[in-house]
Design a protein around this motif. Structure first.
Motif, PDB file in Angstrom:
ATOM      1  N   THR A  18       0.828  -1.201   0.000  1.00  0.00           N
ATOM      2  CA  THR A  18       0.000   0.000   0.000  1.00  0.00           C
ATOM      3  C   THR A  18       0.865   1.255   0.000  1.00  0.00           C
ATOM      4  O   THR A  18       0.597   2.209  -0.746  1.00  0.00           O
ATOM      5  CB  THR A  18      -0.932   0.008   1.220  1.00  0.00           C
ATOM      6  OG1 THR A  18      -1.736  -1.175   1.206  1.00  0.00           O
ATOM      7  CG2 THR A  18      -1.836   1.229   1.205  1.00  0.00           C
ATOM      8  N   SER A  22       1.020   4.059  -2.978  1.00  0.00           N
ATOM      9  CA  SER A  22       0.787   5.478  -2.693  1.00  0.00           C
ATOM     10  C   SER A  22       1.960   6.325  -3.154  1.00  0.00           C
ATOM     11  O   SER A  22       1.770   7.408  -3.721  1.00  0.00           O
ATOM     12  CB  SER A  22       0.522   5.684  -1.200  1.00  0.00           C
ATOM     13  OG  SER A  22      -0.744   5.181  -0.844  1.00  0.00           O
ATOM     14  N   ARG A  23       3.179   5.840  -2.925  1.00  0.00           N
ATOM     15  CA  ARG A  23       4.352   6.589  -3.385  1.00  0.00           C
ATOM     16  C   ARG A  23       4.392   6.674  -4.902  1.00  0.00           C
ATOM     17  O   ARG A  23       4.762   7.706  -5.473  1.00  0.00           O
ATOM     18  CB  ARG A  23       5.630   5.952  -2.857  1.00  0.00           C
ATOM     19  CG  ARG A  23       5.960   6.326  -1.418  1.00  0.00           C
ATOM     20  CD  ARG A  23       7.378   5.929  -1.051  1.00  0.00           C
ATOM     21  NE  ARG A  23       7.521   4.485  -0.961  1.00  0.00           N
ATOM     22  CZ  ARG A  23       7.375   3.773   0.144  1.00  0.00           C
ATOM     23  NH1 ARG A  23       7.054   4.394   1.277  1.00  0.00           N
ATOM     24  NH2 ARG A  23       7.544   2.464   0.153  1.00  0.00           N
ATOM     25  N   THR A  25       1.856   6.562  -7.033  1.00  0.00           N
ATOM     26  CA  THR A  25       0.725   7.242  -7.657  1.00  0.00           C
ATOM     27  C   THR A  25       0.341   8.546  -6.988  1.00  0.00           C
ATOM     28  O   THR A  25      -0.327   9.382  -7.605  1.00  0.00           O
ATOM     29  CB  THR A  25      -0.521   6.335  -7.621  1.00  0.00           C
ATOM     30  OG1 THR A  25      -0.900   6.096  -6.255  1.00  0.00           O
ATOM     31  CG2 THR A  25      -0.248   5.002  -8.307  1.00  0.00           C
ATOM     32  N   LEU A  27      -1.733   8.567  -4.585  1.00  0.00           N
ATOM     33  CA  LEU A  27      -3.065   8.318  -4.047  1.00  0.00           C
ATOM     34  C   LEU A  27      -2.997   7.962  -2.564  1.00  0.00           C
ATOM     35  O   LEU A  27      -2.133   7.203  -2.140  1.00  0.00           O
ATOM     36  CB  LEU A  27      -3.741   7.169  -4.793  1.00  0.00           C
ATOM     37  CG  LEU A  27      -4.017   7.361  -6.282  1.00  0.00           C
ATOM     38  CD1 LEU A  27      -4.579   6.076  -6.866  1.00  0.00           C
ATOM     39  CD2 LEU A  27      -4.963   8.526  -6.522  1.00  0.00           C
ATOM     40  N   GLY A  28      -3.938   8.476  -1.792  1.00  0.00           N
ATOM     41  CA  GLY A  28      -4.061   8.083  -0.406  1.00  0.00           C
ATOM     42  C   GLY A  28      -4.782   6.757  -0.282  1.00  0.00           C
ATOM     43  O   GLY A  28      -5.408   6.266  -1.238  1.00  0.00           O
ATOM     44  N   SER A  29      -4.715   6.159   0.897  1.00  0.00           N
ATOM     45  CA  SER A  29      -5.317   4.848   1.120  1.00  0.00           C
ATOM     46  C   SER A  29      -6.244   4.883   2.330  1.00  0.00           C
ATOM     47  O   SER A  29      -6.063   5.683   3.251  1.00  0.00           O
ATOM     48  CB  SER A  29      -4.250   3.777   1.330  1.00  0.00           C
ATOM     49  OG  SER A  29      -3.514   4.014   2.516  1.00  0.00           O
ATOM     50  N   LYS A  43      -6.447  -2.870   2.199  1.00  0.00           N
ATOM     51  CA  LYS A  43      -6.322  -1.425   2.086  1.00  0.00           C
ATOM     52  C   LYS A  43      -6.901  -1.034   0.724  1.00  0.00           C
ATOM     53  O   LYS A  43      -6.795  -1.794  -0.251  1.00  0.00           O
ATOM     54  CB  LYS A  43      -4.862  -0.981   2.173  1.00  0.00           C
ATOM     55  CG  LYS A  43      -4.204  -1.202   3.526  1.00  0.00           C
ATOM     56  CD  LYS A  43      -4.659  -0.178   4.546  1.00  0.00           C
ATOM     57  CE  LYS A  43      -3.846  -0.261   5.827  1.00  0.00           C
ATOM     58  NZ  LYS A  43      -4.223   0.798   6.791  1.00  0.00           N
ATOM     59  N   LEU A  45      -7.411   1.978  -2.375  1.00  0.00           N
ATOM     60  CA  LEU A  45      -6.974   3.215  -3.012  1.00  0.00           C
ATOM     61  C   LEU A  45      -7.974   3.538  -4.112  1.00  0.00           C
ATOM     62  O   LEU A  45      -8.148   2.748  -5.055  1.00  0.00           O
ATOM     63  CB  LEU A  45      -5.578   3.085  -3.616  1.00  0.00           C
ATOM     64  CG  LEU A  45      -4.401   2.909  -2.657  1.00  0.00           C
ATOM     65  CD1 LEU A  45      -4.207   1.444  -2.294  1.00  0.00           C
ATOM     66  CD2 LEU A  45      -3.111   3.455  -3.289  1.00  0.00           C
ATOM     67  N   PRO A 160      -9.434   8.861   2.367  1.00  0.00           N
ATOM     68  CA  PRO A 160      -8.073   8.380   2.630  1.00  0.00           C
ATOM     69  C   PRO A 160      -7.608   8.785   4.025  1.00  0.00           C
ATOM     70  O   PRO A 160      -7.988   9.836   4.532  1.00  0.00           O
ATOM     71  CB  PRO A 160      -7.222   9.071   1.553  1.00  0.00           C
ATOM     72  CG  PRO A 160      -8.190   9.568   0.533  1.00  0.00           C
ATOM     73  CD  PRO A 160      -9.471   9.812   1.244  1.00  0.00           C
ATOM     74  N   THR A 164      -1.517   9.838   3.837  1.00  0.00           N
ATOM     75  CA  THR A 164      -1.176   8.724   2.948  1.00  0.00           C
ATOM     76  C   THR A 164      -1.051   9.140   1.495  1.00  0.00           C
ATOM     77  O   THR A 164      -0.521   8.386   0.679  1.00  0.00           O
ATOM     78  CB  THR A 164      -2.211   7.593   3.061  1.00  0.00           C
ATOM     79  OG1 THR A 164      -3.513   8.091   2.727  1.00  0.00           O
ATOM     80  CG2 THR A 164      -2.231   7.016   4.473  1.00  0.00           C
ATOM     81  N   GLY A 165      -1.533  10.309   1.139  1.00  0.00           N
ATOM     82  CA  GLY A 165      -1.430  10.780  -0.235  1.00  0.00           C
ATOM     83  C   GLY A 165      -2.444  11.857  -0.514  1.00  0.00           C
ATOM     84  O   GLY A 165      -3.585  11.790  -0.045  1.00  0.00           O
TER      85      GLY A 165
END
Length: 233
Positions: A18, A22-23, A25, A27-29, A43, A45, A160, A164-165
């Motif tokens: 996860t 996230s790193r 893209t 995107l948060g999770s 998890k 996304l 999210p 996380t993003g």
């Protein structure tokens, strides 16, 4: 109406995968909960457009120690790294799920061993009626179909977790599959044509399974490429 609902990713470490996604893209999770009967944790996304990635791994150490079937399958499938495990379609019409089940020669089910425990109890609903189960769809490298009558509490809408993003998905645009379009049409039957799933589909002619997904974000387009599931012979 039938469309793509979510994409399952199998991992040997839920948190590492996860964080890596996230790193990669931005995107948060969110925490999707766990399946006590399967030992799986999740998890999520969101890719936007009511589509999400569902990252899963074994989180119950007893399942690993006792060599439970799901733990063994996850171990086999992730021996060479994370993999796309399942392409999951949805319909708001239960008759479409029944039609697909008839085409596949099976009975729809809502059974998931042990049910699901959600970290946000109000999010989501009872287990969806679906066909086929993952053993007879994902493990063949093929999509299955879920009944999702209402998107108001869809898992893609989970907020999210902070930190996380900050990037937000704006919708799935393309996927790459193994096999051929004719083979996917044969699998789906008359319930839906591949061209009507709402995304561009590339077929690479390799073993069945999902190879890549492309989606828009508030920071530009992203493509994720992972190992496909190893189809069961």
């Amino acid at each position: 109406m039938i469309s793509i609902d979510h994409i399952a990713v199998w991992s040997d470490n839920l948190y590492r995968t996860t964080a890596d996604l996230s790193r990669a893209t931005g995107l948060g999770s969110a925490d999707g909960g766990y399946f006590p009967g399967l030992g799986l944790g999740q998890k999520l996304l969101s890719l936007g457009g009511h589509v999400y990635l569902e990252v899963e791994s074994i989180v119950d150490h007893r399942m690993i120690a006792e060599r439970a079937p799901m733990a063994l399958e996850l171990e086999r499938q992730t021996a060479n790294g994370d993999c796309f495990a399942g392409l999951c379609l949805r319909s708001d019409d239960l008759d479409e799920v029944a039609e697909f089940a008839r085409h596949r020669g099976i009975t729809p089910t809502a059974d998931i061993a042990g049910g699901k425990v959600r970290m946000v109890p109000a999010q989501g609903s009872a287990p969806s009626v679906h066909a086929p189960d993952f053993r007879n769809a994902w493990l063949l490298g093929k999509p299955n179909l879920y009944h999702v009558p209402d998107l108001a509490n869809h898992s893609s809408l989970l907020a999210p977790q902070p930190g996380t993003g900050d990037v937000r998905g704006t919708g799935l645009t393309a996927i790459e599959l193994g096999g051929t379009e004719a083979e996917l049409k044969d699998w789906l039957g008359d319930v839906v044509a591949p061209a009507d799933l709402g995304v561009d589909i590339a077929y690479n002619g390799g073993p069945d399974g999902l190879y890549a997904v492309t989606f828009g974000t508030t920071d530009g387009p992203r493509t994720l490429r992972l190992n496909p599931i190893t189809p069961r012979s």
